[in-house]
Motif scaffolding. Structure first.
Motif, PDB file in Angstrom:
ATOM      1  N   ILE A 164      54.688  73.960  42.734  1.00 50.90           N
ATOM      2  CA  ILE A 164      54.761  73.023  43.859  1.00 50.90           C
ATOM      3  C   ILE A 164      55.764  71.911  43.567  1.00 50.90           C
ATOM      4  CG2 ILE A 164      53.470  71.289  45.155  1.00 50.90           C
ATOM      5  CD1 ILE A 164      51.011  73.119  44.878  1.00 50.90           C
ATOM      6  N   GLU A 204      59.290  73.380  43.766  1.00 50.07           N
ATOM      7  CA  GLU A 204      59.671  73.638  45.154  1.00 50.07           C
ATOM      8  C   GLU A 204      60.046  72.338  45.864  1.00 50.07           C
ATOM      9  OE1 GLU A 204      56.294  75.690  46.686  1.00 50.07           O
ATOM     10  OE2 GLU A 204      57.087  77.681  46.190  1.00 50.07           O
ATOM     11  N   ARG A 205      59.277  71.267  45.576  1.00 52.88           N
ATOM     12  CA  ARG A 205      59.613  69.973  46.172  1.00 52.88           C
ATOM     13  C   ARG A 205      60.968  69.474  45.684  1.00 52.88           C
ATOM     14  NH1 ARG A 205      53.744  66.832  45.621  1.00 52.88           N
ATOM     15  NH2 ARG A 205      52.704  67.969  47.321  1.00 52.88           N
ATOM     16  N   ARG A 249      50.503  76.669  39.269  1.00 53.27           N
ATOM     17  CA  ARG A 249      50.653  76.361  40.692  1.00 53.27           C
ATOM     18  C   ARG A 249      51.161  74.945  40.896  1.00 53.27           C
ATOM     19  NH1 ARG A 249      44.937  79.183  42.575  1.00 53.27           N
ATOM     20  NH2 ARG A 249      45.754  81.327  42.775  1.00 53.27           N
ATOM     21  N   SER A 250      50.684  73.998  40.113  1.00 53.67           N
ATOM     22  CA  SER A 250      51.159  72.618  40.211  1.00 53.67           C
ATOM     23  C   SER A 250      52.639  72.528  39.842  1.00 53.67           C
ATOM     24  CB  SER A 250      50.330  71.714  39.295  1.00 53.67           C
ATOM     25  OG  SER A 250      48.971  71.728  39.672  1.00 53.67           O
TER      26      SER A 250
END
Length: 366
Positions: free
Chosen positions: A226, A229-230, A222-223
């Motif tokens: 994220i 995606e950033r 998940r990290s």
């Protein structure tokens, strides 16, 4: 009424002193003149409306449109007036048609030019709706095009994000299933993968340890997602994709109001086709017939002049032309003597011929 007749006779370009001798011809020339005048009026409205979109958004755009419309209308009026005046009724019908043919072609061209802006005004509501649909489609196509270019440019990053997302979803589903199995084992629910003995046994401890490892790895996935995606979001900002937004109703109305002549003309052409690409015969026929109507109105003065016979006024003008040429030494001595006889008798050539024919008929009866 006398002033109106005087104005229309001026529009027809007739010689009023000569026409006064033939009052039976007044109505015909007033009708021809009225057609010329109203054609110029339509041209003025058409030109002014077209130029309004050319100067739209500038200082005193309406005043510039009015001035240009008046100039355009006067030019068309003067051209139509010359076209009608230049037809020589002393020639044969075939020669008159050949003489008028270039003028008819010119009249058709003028009719097409002045009809288009008026068609734009007549179909204004339909054109506005078509422009809104076109602008929305163009905006969507622009956004789609930018997204396609972005996807091709950053294929590796997008592929990695998709792979991480797929792995996260799969691991999350597997953790949920293993957690349910652990609960079954602790509470003694018998399945193909549990012992059915109540209590926290070796199998439950091992399963819980595996769940903890999977949960830690899920958190790391998940990290990573994220962060990826950033990174992609920053690249989208750099490429300007996030700045592209759909047009609101207010933006659409503003864009339609600022649409130029070319966009409106293109929208009028699009009205002839349905959404599936087939021809909308009703709209296409309406646009065509309105255009033909203005073309016919533009050609009408020429046709009226051609179809009308050589009347007394035409003959009088022809006779006067002969006299003018006589005074400029354009005739022989014999021809001058004949013309002098007519001038002395105060009888024009057309009336002289008519009297001669009447005398011949009287002699035959005697």
């Amino acid at each position: 009424m006398n002033n109106i007749n005087h104005f229309f006779l001026y529009c027809a370009g007739v010689h009023e002193e000569t026409l006064k001798k033939y009052p039976q011809e007044h109505n015909k020339y007033v009708a021809i003149a009225a057609t010329i005048f109203f054609t110029g009026l339509f041209a003025s409205l058409s030109g002014g409306y077209a130029m309004y979109f050319v100067f739209s958004g500038t200082y005193l755009d309406w005043l510039l449109a009015i001035v240009f419309g008046i100039i355009w209308g006067l030019m068309i009026f003067n051209m139509d007036r010359y076209i009608v005046l230049s037809i020589n009724k002393s020639k044969t019908g075939g020669f008159q048609f050949l003489q008028a043919l270039p003028r008819i072609l010119l009249a058709i061209l003028i009719g097409i030019v002045i009809s288009r802006p008026l068609e734009l005004k007549i179909f204004d509501k339909e054109i506005r709706e078509n422009l809104k649909t076109t602008y929305i489609a163009n905006e969507r196509a622009k956004i789609d095009s930018l997204n396609i270019i972005f996807n091709k440019k950053y294929t590796l990053d997008l592929t990695q994000l998709k792979s991480l997302t797929t792995e996260r979803d799969s691991l999350d589903a597997r953790i949920k299933a293993d957690r349910q199995k652990l609960n079954f084992e602790i509470f003694g629910n018998k399945t193909t993968e549990t012992s059915g003995v109540v209590g926290y046994g070796p199998y439950a401890k091992r399963k819980e340890l595996e769940l903890e490892k999977s949960t830690v790895y899920l958190d790391s996935l998940r990290s990573s997602i994220i962060a990826k995606e950033r990174l992609i979001l920053d690249k989208q900002k750099a490429e300007g994709i996030l700045n592209q937004k759909g047009l609101s109703n207010a933006s659409l109305d503003s864009a339609v109001n600022l649409a130029g002549f070319a966009d409106r003309n293109s929208a009028l052409g699009n009205l002839k086709f349905k959404a599936n690409g087939q021809v909308d015969e009703a709209t296409a026929n309406a646009v065509t017939f309105i255009g033909l109507l203005f073309i016919f109105l533009e050609c009408l003065p020429v046709f009226v002049k051609l179809l009308s016979g050589r009347d007394a006024y035409d003959k009088a003008i022809y006779n006067q032309r002969i006299i003018d040429e006589y005074e400029s030494d354009a005739y022989t001595v014999t021809e001058k003597a004949a013309i002098d006889h007519l001038k002395d008798a105060s009888i024009d050539i057309s009336i002289n011929k008519r009297l001669k024919k009447m005398n011949e008929e009287i002699e035959e009866e005697v």
